[in-house]
Motif scaffolding. Structure first.
Motif, PDB file in Angstrom:
ATOM      1  N   ARG A 216      37.903  39.287  40.133  1.00  0.00           N
ATOM      2  CA  ARG A 216      38.854  38.572  39.280  1.00  0.00           C
ATOM      3  C   ARG A 216      38.134  37.765  38.203  1.00  0.00           C
ATOM      4  O   ARG A 216      38.555  37.734  37.036  1.00  0.00           O
ATOM      5  CB  ARG A 216      39.712  37.647  40.139  1.00  0.00           C
ATOM      6  N   GLU A 231      45.882  45.539  42.022  1.00  0.00           N
ATOM      7  CA  GLU A 231      46.757  45.203  40.903  1.00  0.00           C
ATOM      8  C   GLU A 231      48.070  45.983  40.988  1.00  0.00           C
ATOM      9  O   GLU A 231      49.146  45.439  40.723  1.00  0.00           O
ATOM     10  CB  GLU A 231      46.039  45.524  39.581  1.00  0.00           C
ATOM     11  N   HIS A 283      41.614  36.900  44.849  1.00  0.00           N
ATOM     12  CA  HIS A 283      42.198  37.322  43.573  1.00  0.00           C
ATOM     13  C   HIS A 283      42.863  36.159  42.846  1.00  0.00           C
ATOM     14  O   HIS A 283      42.756  36.043  41.622  1.00  0.00           O
ATOM     15  CB  HIS A 283      43.215  38.431  43.830  1.00  0.00           C
TER      16      HIS A 283
END
Length: 410
Positions: A216, A231, A283
């Motif tokens: 990230r 994603e 993330h």
């Protein structure tokens, strides 16, 4: 009236998703051969396994191992200033270990406890690493240890097992005062081992967190398939397609919105999807101590007590007797199985009252030990094979990325 520069969190999240989708769409439109190349590369990596290409797989495994060792050495050299104190402590401990004196009994006691602690922490790490492919050491080691202590406690009517041979082997004390063994006393007897194992499982959850966090912070990479898959999962949140997708998205949403207590809730129950929670925390850039603190409390304290209580209650004296009785009621094979289990329990009781370690009589090898031994061997071999295949495929992916980078430059 809110300031123009301060967008709500959900607005920033929507903006990020739109930007990511646009970037991916532009990239795929300008590179129509990308998906085909990615599919070919993936199929090529899946063929790098020991049962298909043993020599190539072993060769790539060794090369990937050398690359990782080089990286670790470089990192250690970068942090050499912080390693001075631990190295000095090791030198001092080594000197006190080999110098004779009255302190040796304390040194040996500390050595024994440290090795025992590292043993269970290591088993806990092995149980968590590998994104679900780890060695399930609770079923193979911690669970049987708790069960053995529970059975011995009810047979000996005490928990004051002589040390040594405990914890390597459990023997009833001679001439001990018999007392009523409580559930809490048994839990306290095995709490240290269970806690250390829980600490190991919490440590084993760190690699997914760090990988997702690094991905990230470095930004999305078109060749990073794991990041791209995550994603896509985030984008599918509003339209779950099945129970598994719904469960994954629920974990991700719980971690994202609730934070510390959401991570604690996920870590406090037997949750095969907790790897996803670690990835989600990395993330969304959840602070390290928030993630690790909640994971440590959940796994080493809450979840550990739940599992410990379950095993102790399952192997308590009256439950075991009821289980043996129920086994005997099974049609046709019940009496035979009941005799096998009863013989096993009787042999274990004999061992508890024996000073020396008893060996199986030739021709009458205990089938439970035989089965458990073979199960452990199979699990360990599978774990080793999965590590070799995974590292060989990682090296293959490394080579593919280098080739693709050269093609882009040309």
């Amino acid at each position: 009236m809110p300031k123009m520069g301060n967008k709500p969190k959900w607005r920033r999240g929507e903006t990020r998703k739109i930007q990511s989708a646009l970037l991916r769409a532009v990239f795929l439109a300008s590179n129509p051969q990308y998906l085909e190349r990615k599919r070919i590369d993936w199929e090529a990596r899946q063929k790098i396994v020991l049962w298909k290409k043993p020599l190539v797989t072993l060769h790539y495994f060794l090369l990937e191992t050398l690359i990782n060792l080089k990286g670790w050495i470089v990192n250690l050299w970068r942090w050499r200033r912080f390693l001075v104190a631990p190295m000095l402590l090791l030198v001092v401990f080594g000197a006190t270990y080999y110098i004779e004196g009255a302190h040796q009994k304390y040194v040996h006691y500390l050595e024994k406890k440290t090795l025992w602690c590292c043993y269970w922490i290591g088993l806990g790490i092995l149980s968590s690493v590998g994104l679900g492919t780890g060695l399930h050491t609770f079923m193979l080691y911690l669970g049987p240890h708790i069960a053995a202590v529970t059975l011995a406690a009810y047979e000996c009517n005490t928990l004051n097992f002589p040390e040594p041979p405990y914890p390597e082997r459990i023997v009833c004390p001679e001439g001990g005062i018999e007392a009523t063994v409580s559930l809490w006393a048994i839990l306290s007897k095995v709490r240290f081992e269970a806690f250390m194992w829980g600490v190991g499982t919490a440590i084993g959850e760190l690699p997914p967190y760090f990988m997702a966090r690094a991905a990230r912070m470095s930004g999305p990479d078109a060749d990073d398939e794991e990041f791209e898959e995550f994603e896509e999962m985030l984008e599918e949140y509003d339209s779950p397609r099945g129970t598994t997708s719904w469960a994954k998205q629920s974990v991700q949403n719980l971690v994202k919105k609730v934070g510390f207590f959401g991570i604690l809730a996920c870590a406090s129950i037997p949750n095969p999807l907790f790897d996803l929670a670690g990835i989600a925390c990395g993330h969304f850039l959840v602070p390290f101590w928030t993630f690790f603190g909640a994971t440590l409390i959940g796994k080493a304290i809450v979840k550990m007590h739940i599992q410990e209580l379950f095993v102790v209650m399952t192997f308590s004296k009256h439950i075991v007797e009821q289980m043996v009785t129920l086994i005997g009621s099974v049609p046709k094979v019940g009496p035979s199985l009941q005799k096998l289990f009863q013989d096993y329990l009787d042999s274990e009781k004999v061992k508890l009252h024996s000073k020396t370690e008893t060996k199986n009589v030739p021709g009458k090898e205990n089938w439970v030990y035989w089965f458990f031994e073979k199960l452990v061997i199979v699990m360990v071999l599978y774990f080793i094979l999965s590590i070799i295949n995974s590292m060989a495929q990682s090296y293959t992916k490394r080579m593919q990325q280098q080739i693709n980078s050269q093609d882009k430059m040309n």
